[in-house]
Design a protein around this motif. Sequence first.
Motif, PDB file in Angstrom:
ATOM      1  N   SER A 297      33.678  -4.084  31.018  1.00 39.05           N
ATOM      2  CA  SER A 297      35.105  -3.808  31.083  1.00 39.05           C
ATOM      3  C   SER A 297      35.329  -2.324  30.735  1.00 39.05           C
ATOM      4  CB  SER A 297      35.867  -4.753  30.152  1.00 39.05           C
ATOM      5  OG  SER A 297      37.251  -4.651  30.339  1.00 39.05           O
ATOM      6  N   GLY A 298      36.302  -2.017  29.877  1.00 34.08           N
ATOM      7  CA  GLY A 298      36.591  -0.628  29.524  1.00 34.08           C
ATOM      8  C   GLY A 298      35.451   0.086  28.818  1.00 34.08           C
ATOM      9  N   GLY A 299      34.504  -0.682  28.283  1.00 33.71           N
ATOM     10  CA  GLY A 299      33.363  -0.088  27.581  1.00 33.71           C
ATOM     11  C   GLY A 299      32.475   0.770  28.452  1.00 33.71           C
ATOM     12  N   VAL A 300      32.626   0.653  29.774  1.00 33.16           N
ATOM     13  CA  VAL A 300      31.846   1.480  30.692  1.00 33.16           C
ATOM     14  C   VAL A 300      32.030   2.968  30.389  1.00 33.16           C
ATOM     15  CG1 VAL A 300      33.618   1.565  32.507  1.00 33.16           C
ATOM     16  CG2 VAL A 300      31.210   1.803  33.128  1.00 33.16           C
ATOM     17  N   ALA A 301      33.143   3.322  29.764  1.00 27.23           N
ATOM     18  CA  ALA A 301      33.422   4.727  29.424  1.00 27.23           C
ATOM     19  C   ALA A 301      32.326   5.341  28.556  1.00 27.23           C
ATOM     20  CB  ALA A 301      34.774   4.839  28.722  1.00 27.23           C
ATOM     21  N   VAL A 302      31.628   4.536  27.784  1.00 26.26           N
ATOM     22  CA  VAL A 302      30.569   5.069  26.923  1.00 26.26           C
ATOM     23  C   VAL A 302      29.457   5.718  27.738  1.00 26.26           C
ATOM     24  CG1 VAL A 302      29.155   2.967  26.718  1.00 26.26           C
ATOM     25  CG2 VAL A 302      29.183   4.605  24.844  1.00 26.26           C
ATOM     26  N   PHE A 303      29.238   5.231  28.961  1.00 24.63           N
ATOM     27  CA  PHE A 303      28.137   5.726  29.799  1.00 24.63           C
ATOM     28  C   PHE A 303      28.598   6.701  30.881  1.00 24.63           C
ATOM     29  CE2 PHE A 303      26.275   1.355  28.741  1.00 24.63           C
ATOM     30  CZ  PHE A 303      25.575   1.844  27.649  1.00 24.63           C
ATOM     31  N   ASP A 304      29.868   7.066  30.875  1.00 24.23           N
ATOM     32  CA  ASP A 304      30.412   7.994  31.871  1.00 24.23           C
ATOM     33  C   ASP A 304      29.884   9.401  31.587  1.00 24.23           C
ATOM     34  OD1 ASP A 304      32.006   9.752  33.437  1.00 24.23           O
ATOM     35  OD2 ASP A 304      33.703   8.370  33.334  1.00 24.23           O
ATOM     36  N   LYS A 305      29.306  10.019  32.607  1.00 24.04           N
ATOM     37  CA  LYS A 305      28.753  11.371  32.456  1.00 24.04           C
ATOM     38  C   LYS A 305      29.802  12.386  32.006  1.00 24.04           C
ATOM     39  CE  LYS A 305      24.948  11.103  35.781  1.00 24.04           C
ATOM     40  NZ  LYS A 305      24.476  11.585  37.107  1.00 24.04           N
ATOM     41  N   LYS A 306      31.070  12.124  32.279  1.00 27.51           N
ATOM     42  CA  LYS A 306      32.142  13.043  31.886  1.00 27.51           C
ATOM     43  C   LYS A 306      32.559  12.845  30.433  1.00 27.51           C
ATOM     44  CE  LYS A 306      34.004  13.143  36.556  1.00 27.51           C
ATOM     45  NZ  LYS A 306      35.102  12.672  37.410  1.00 27.51           N
ATOM     46  N   GLY A 307      32.050  11.807  29.793  1.00 23.07           N
ATOM     47  CA  GLY A 307      32.421  11.501  28.415  1.00 23.07           C
ATOM     48  C   GLY A 307      31.630  12.307  27.396  1.00 23.07           C
ATOM     49  N   PRO A 308      31.998  12.197  26.129  1.00 25.38           N
ATOM     50  CA  PRO A 308      31.398  13.011  25.065  1.00 25.38           C
ATOM     51  C   PRO A 308      30.205  12.366  24.339  1.00 25.38           C
ATOM     52  CG  PRO A 308      33.301  11.876  24.202  1.00 25.38           C
ATOM     53  CD  PRO A 308      33.187  11.483  25.655  1.00 25.38           C
TER      54      PRO A 308
END
Length: 153
Positions: free
Chosen positions: A83-94
Amino acid sequence: MKNLTKYIFAIFAILLFTAIKPAMAQNSQEFQPAKSKNKQYYALYALNSGDEQKIAGTLRNIKNALEDPRLKGKLHIELIAFSGGVAVFDKKGPFKETLLDLKSRGVDLVQCENTIRERKIEKSSLYDFINYAPSGNGEIILRHYEGWAIVHP
């Protein structure tokens, strides 16, 4: 009637005293943290929020568990993002450096394939050092029945 009232009061006082005394004795014992008795421990951290504070807190919790002296060298951890946790693996994330550190310490970093399919996310937008599972919920269920602790900070 006065004697009956005194008798009932006396019984009530005795019952109250016998209930309070064991409770007070329990509080006088010194707290003892859990002791490590197993050779190996397994924990699955489930992350389904894209909130950066929630993600950072989850990654910090994993790091803290790895550094617990009772668990050092005995703990295998998997992080499942869906779900929204995919953000942890986004290359644009910190989170790249923190994730690489956790991976170097043996943490399995896993993304739910249902999430990327349903949200039309290209795998190329995620870090290439992560793994994939067919579904986050399936991973949680299967790990649970394998005896893993399920942690959902």
